[in-house]
Design a protein around this motif. Sequence first.
Motif, PDB file in Angstrom:
ATOM      1  N   LEU A   4      37.239  35.369  41.323  1.00 14.03           N
ATOM      2  CA  LEU A   4      38.609  35.807  41.072  1.00 14.03           C
ATOM      3  C   LEU A   4      39.130  36.684  42.211  1.00 14.03           C
ATOM      4  O   LEU A   4      40.334  36.740  42.458  1.00 14.03           O
ATOM      5  CB  LEU A   4      38.689  36.572  39.747  1.00 14.03           C
TER       6      LEU A   4
ATOM      7  N   PHE B 161      47.044  27.553  38.688  1.00 12.26           N
ATOM      8  CA  PHE B 161      47.867  28.758  38.602  1.00 12.26           C
ATOM      9  C   PHE B 161      49.319  28.469  38.973  1.00 12.26           C
ATOM     10  O   PHE B 161      50.238  29.022  38.356  1.00 12.26           O
ATOM     11  CB  PHE B 161      47.279  29.874  39.475  1.00 12.26           C
TER      12      PHE B 161
ATOM     13  N   LEU C  19      43.317  33.383  30.240  1.00 17.87           N
ATOM     14  CA  LEU C  19      42.226  32.513  30.686  1.00 17.87           C
ATOM     15  C   LEU C  19      40.940  33.337  30.642  1.00 17.87           C
ATOM     16  O   LEU C  19      40.444  33.818  31.665  1.00 17.87           O
ATOM     17  CB  LEU C  19      42.491  31.996  32.104  1.00 17.87           C
ATOM     18  N   HIS C  20      40.419  33.500  29.443  1.00 19.47           N
ATOM     19  CA  HIS C  20      39.274  34.377  29.229  1.00 19.47           C
ATOM     20  C   HIS C  20      37.984  33.565  29.244  1.00 19.47           C
ATOM     21  O   HIS C  20      37.649  32.878  28.276  1.00 19.47           O
ATOM     22  CB  HIS C  20      39.428  35.137  27.912  1.00 19.47           C
TER      23      HIS C  20
ATOM     24  N   HIS D 148      46.409  36.442  32.665  1.00 14.67           N
ATOM     25  CA  HIS D 148      45.216  37.297  32.668  1.00 14.67           C
ATOM     26  C   HIS D 148      43.970  36.431  32.638  1.00 14.67           C
ATOM     27  O   HIS D 148      43.755  35.658  31.700  1.00 14.67           O
ATOM     28  CB  HIS D 148      45.234  38.224  31.441  1.00 14.67           C
ATOM     29  N   ALA D 149      43.144  36.533  33.692  1.00 14.88           N
ATOM     30  CA  ALA D 149      41.901  35.765  33.777  1.00 14.88           C
ATOM     31  C   ALA D 149      40.707  36.717  33.789  1.00 14.88           C
ATOM     32  O   ALA D 149      40.765  37.795  34.390  1.00 14.88           O
ATOM     33  CB  ALA D 149      41.903  34.908  35.036  1.00 14.88           C
TER      34      ALA D 149
ATOM     35  N   TRP E 248      41.839  25.789  41.206  1.00 15.50           N
ATOM     36  CA  TRP E 248      42.443  26.984  40.618  1.00 15.50           C
ATOM     37  C   TRP E 248      43.860  27.232  41.107  1.00 15.50           C
ATOM     38  O   TRP E 248      44.735  27.575  40.318  1.00 15.50           O
ATOM     39  CB  TRP E 248      41.579  28.211  40.919  1.00 15.50           C
TER      40      TRP E 248
ATOM     41  N   HIS F 121      38.418  41.021  36.328  1.00 15.68           N
ATOM     42  CA  HIS F 121      39.706  40.802  35.658  1.00 15.68           C
ATOM     43  C   HIS F 121      40.768  40.592  36.730  1.00 15.68           C
ATOM     44  O   HIS F 121      40.865  41.374  37.678  1.00 15.68           O
ATOM     45  CB  HIS F 121      40.100  42.018  34.811  1.00 15.68           C
TER      46      HIS F 121
ATOM     47  N   SER G 134      37.385  30.879  30.720  1.00 17.81           N
ATOM     48  CA  SER G 134      37.612  29.427  30.684  1.00 17.81           C
ATOM     49  C   SER G 134      37.540  28.782  32.068  1.00 17.81           C
ATOM     50  O   SER G 134      37.290  27.580  32.168  1.00 17.81           O
ATOM     51  CB  SER G 134      38.980  29.124  30.053  1.00 17.81           C
ATOM     52  N   LEU G 135      37.703  29.566  33.123  1.00 16.54           N
ATOM     53  CA  LEU G 135      37.711  28.984  34.472  1.00 16.54           C
ATOM     54  C   LEU G 135      36.324  28.521  34.929  1.00 16.54           C
ATOM     55  O   LEU G 135      36.213  27.837  35.942  1.00 16.54           O
ATOM     56  CB  LEU G 135      38.289  29.989  35.474  1.00 16.54           C
TER      57      LEU G 135
END
Length: 310
Positions: A215, A166, A150-151, A181-182, A162, A295, A153-154
């Motif tokens: 995050l 998840f 999830l690069h 991996h976000a 969220w 990250h 994109s959130l």
Amino acid sequence: MMRVVENDMAPSKRQLILRGIKIAESAIYRQDKIWSQYSNDKVDIGEHLALILRILGKALPLNKKIRALSVGSSNEPQFRILQTGCQGGLYLLDIDKSSLEIIKERLRRQNTRNVMTILQNFNNIFNNPAKTIRFRHKFLQDKKVDLVALHHSLYYCPQESWIELFRNLYKNILAPVGVMHAVLMTNKSDNHSSTTWLYNHFAGKFCRHENNQSLEKLKRALKKERLFAGSRILFKTRSIQFFVDDFERMMAVVWMILLHPFVHEYNFGQKEEITELIYNQFYKKKKPILQIQDHLAVYRGLHFTPIVTD
């Protein structure tokens, strides 16, 4: 002898401001391409991906081919790493058709067969367990994946959604041994040169929007969830830079950072104020825009402790 007068004069500040406003309507894949070319964001993500694939390689049998789902992939600047490392299948999910068409053309040209594109809105899928399972049946050959990426994109998913997202990905998409991996820009910063400050300033001023997408908060929330009790949840922050000596290209990226027009839509006067600030604060001074980004990695089923590098 008649003298030839050159017409190749440098554009005025006003001309550049107007061009910077006009570029707000450019396609997001073009904006993302400029960001990828003139920042070290993708290098940073690539370094983390390489480490994640190394950890998965240690955790999985040697004959196991890694499978991955990239959520909100755009035209996937990490394509080379993911395509090479995920020979069991790489699934690129995005709502933007033009971004996926770029990938599809490349797949045809390079005869790449382990990559599939999926034109869908992830917010309409992963907010519901039944829809998530149907997605796995229809698009993932009813097999779970070892990596969910999830690069950036959130941004397009509300923070309050969220946890459910998840949960559904973890239960119904992620394999028993795998990682999610976000990557996201940090949501608070007093640094006026940062993407976080720019977003908070203008989205707050013009759209009355407060950025609550953190995050770090998600990490704390996941640690309280029984579902994630056996997983290892790691968090780290990195700083990156973006600069291009072309004002239109610089502004194309700024509109992407400000989530225009997919989340917030700014009128002409607001665009003018934004563009003038970027011209004066960054372009005129040849000053890079900073991004402080977080990250979050959720490791599942590991029999060892993954290492977090500096």
